[in-house]
Design an enzyme around this catalytic site. Sequence first.
Site, PDB file in Angstrom:
ATOM      1  CG  HIS A 188     103.574  10.185  17.666  1.00 15.78           C
ATOM      2  ND1 HIS A 188     104.497   9.924  16.690  1.00 15.78           N
ATOM      3  CD2 HIS A 188     104.040  11.254  18.346  1.00 15.78           C
ATOM      4  CE1 HIS A 188     105.483  10.812  16.765  1.00 15.78           C
ATOM      5  NE2 HIS A 188     105.231  11.633  17.767  1.00 15.78           N
ATOM      6  CG  HIS A 223     104.453   0.841  15.145  1.00 21.42           C
ATOM      7  ND1 HIS A 223     104.640   2.071  15.735  1.00 21.42           N
ATOM      8  CD2 HIS A 223     103.124   0.771  14.868  1.00 21.42           C
ATOM      9  CE1 HIS A 223     103.485   2.700  15.823  1.00 21.42           C
ATOM     10  NE2 HIS A 223     102.530   1.936  15.319  1.00 21.42           N
ATOM     11  CG  MET A 258     115.303  -3.292  17.820  1.00 19.84           C
ATOM     12  SD  MET A 258     113.991  -3.042  16.624  1.00 19.84           S
ATOM     13  CE  MET A 258     114.896  -3.001  15.074  1.00 19.84           C
ATOM     14  CG  PHE A 260     118.938   4.373  18.511  1.00 12.80           C
ATOM     15  CD1 PHE A 260     119.093   3.235  19.288  1.00 12.80           C
ATOM     16  CD2 PHE A 260     119.512   5.563  18.942  1.00 12.80           C
ATOM     17  CE1 PHE A 260     119.820   3.284  20.478  1.00 12.80           C
ATOM     18  CE2 PHE A 260     120.239   5.622  20.123  1.00 12.80           C
ATOM     19  CZ  PHE A 260     120.403   4.478  20.896  1.00 12.80           C
ATOM     20  CG  HIS A 262     110.156   8.841  14.733  1.00 10.13           C
ATOM     21  ND1 HIS A 262     109.250   9.481  13.923  1.00 10.13           N
ATOM     22  CD2 HIS A 262     109.456   8.268  15.731  1.00 10.13           C
ATOM     23  CE1 HIS A 262     108.035   9.307  14.421  1.00 10.13           C
ATOM     24  NE2 HIS A 262     108.122   8.585  15.515  1.00 10.13           N
ATOM     25  CG  ASP A 316     109.225   2.326  21.167  1.00  6.52           C
ATOM     26  OD1 ASP A 316     109.050   2.330  19.942  1.00  6.52           O
ATOM     27  OD2 ASP A 316     108.293   2.356  21.998  1.00  6.52           O
ATOM     28  NE  ARG A 341      99.861   5.943  20.270  1.00 10.92           N
ATOM     29  CZ  ARG A 341     101.002   6.048  19.570  1.00 10.92           C
ATOM     30  NH1 ARG A 341     101.080   5.560  18.369  1.00 10.92           N
ATOM     31  NH2 ARG A 341     102.075   6.599  20.090  1.00 10.92           N
TER      32      ARG A 341
END
Length: 374
Positions: A188, A223, A258, A260, A262, A316, A341
Amino acid sequence: PAPTPEIRKGLAGVVVDTTAVSKVNPDTNSLLYRGYPVQELAARKSFEEVAYLLWHGELPTPEQLAAQTAVERENRALPGEVRNAILELPTSCHPMDVCRTAVSVMGAHDPSAEDSSPEAEHAKALRLWAMMPAVVALDQRRRRGQQIVDPDEDLGYAENFLHMTFGEVPDACVVRAFEVSMVLYAEHSFNASTFTARVITSTLSDLHSAVTGAIGALKGPLHGGANEAVMATFAEIGTADRAAAWLDEALAGKRRIMGFGHRVYKSGDSRVPTMKKTLDDLVAHLGTDEATALDELYDALEAAMTERKGILPNLDYPTGPAYHLMGFDTPTFTPLFVAARVVGWTAHVVEQRAANALIRPLSQYVGQAQRTVP
Ligand code: SDX
């Protein structure tokens, strides 16, 4: 006096370098991995093919995939020193600390640890990626007091990961949901953990150091740690009918909800529709009261958050409940994010090194004016 420099706290909105690995586009709410839309990759390609694409820039030919798969499968088993390092850690520590420690031990024992040639970096990245499922699965099983399950070279990456974790290969629907989550989590652009890996690489330090640092960054609930925190939120709320009242109180207390929001996407996270559909398929497949109740709670909190703050879910949010329904323990969720990742991190390590500049920003001093030591 010199003009006050404009401070961009958190580097918000600051473009610090170019990248060809992925394109996050908030205007079109889209994400491309080496030019391919991620939702198409998630629907049509295996995680193994997507890993090859991220590392090498093109989808693999059957021969290239076979070669990568052979190396990946023969490197799944944890060397004794890694296994022992994990077993010596208390089960009271966070599983992300186990991941971080395992990677450090891998680096300490890797004869090519200090070889930063592209070939060596790709070989190290592939071995790291191959071993992470065994690290994550071993840790969850030891915490449950279960026997360790060895890797099975006849299974694909996702199936083997699930087999080592649960002692069996679950239904195809669960395997598919898990594989989609791996593809969506793989990369990402310059998120905090990837940028951490690039900062460490920019000093010409080694790949294992970069990944160890990235794991430290991903652990935080702002994160990667958010996928675990989503389940804590659901546990606090209890049932769907209590979501709105819970949210009003949480927002009144200035809490971050958590799963929500970005930093980059401001009209929704491009990966959420694909992962939400996957969660819906999982709920329908399981058909249990628990799954239905979780799905209702998910919708109720999302509706309340959209109505009150206009802040939308990030990846998430659907991934947390999906991992719960697949049977993973909540503290295992962010280590799953690591296994995916690590592909993106290592692709960026190679890219940073190929056109490197030491990453060293400035700061504006606001401390004591110069004074004389008495
Ligand atoms: C990931 O960068 C990436 O790409 C990361 C990631 C990846 O793939 O690598 O996408 C993965 O980390 C997703 C994000 C997971 N984190 C969470 O779900 C934690 C909750 N989210 C928030 O903490 C927040 O939304 C961030 C950290 C994700 C982004 O925050 P920003 O851009 O720093 O914005 P901010 O925190 O300054 O918030 C701006 C405003 C604030 O209002 P004011 O205080 O200025 O009035 O929006 C509000 C915040 O209060 N806000 C939230 C909120 N997110 C923003 N309020 C409540 N709950 C939230 N989740």
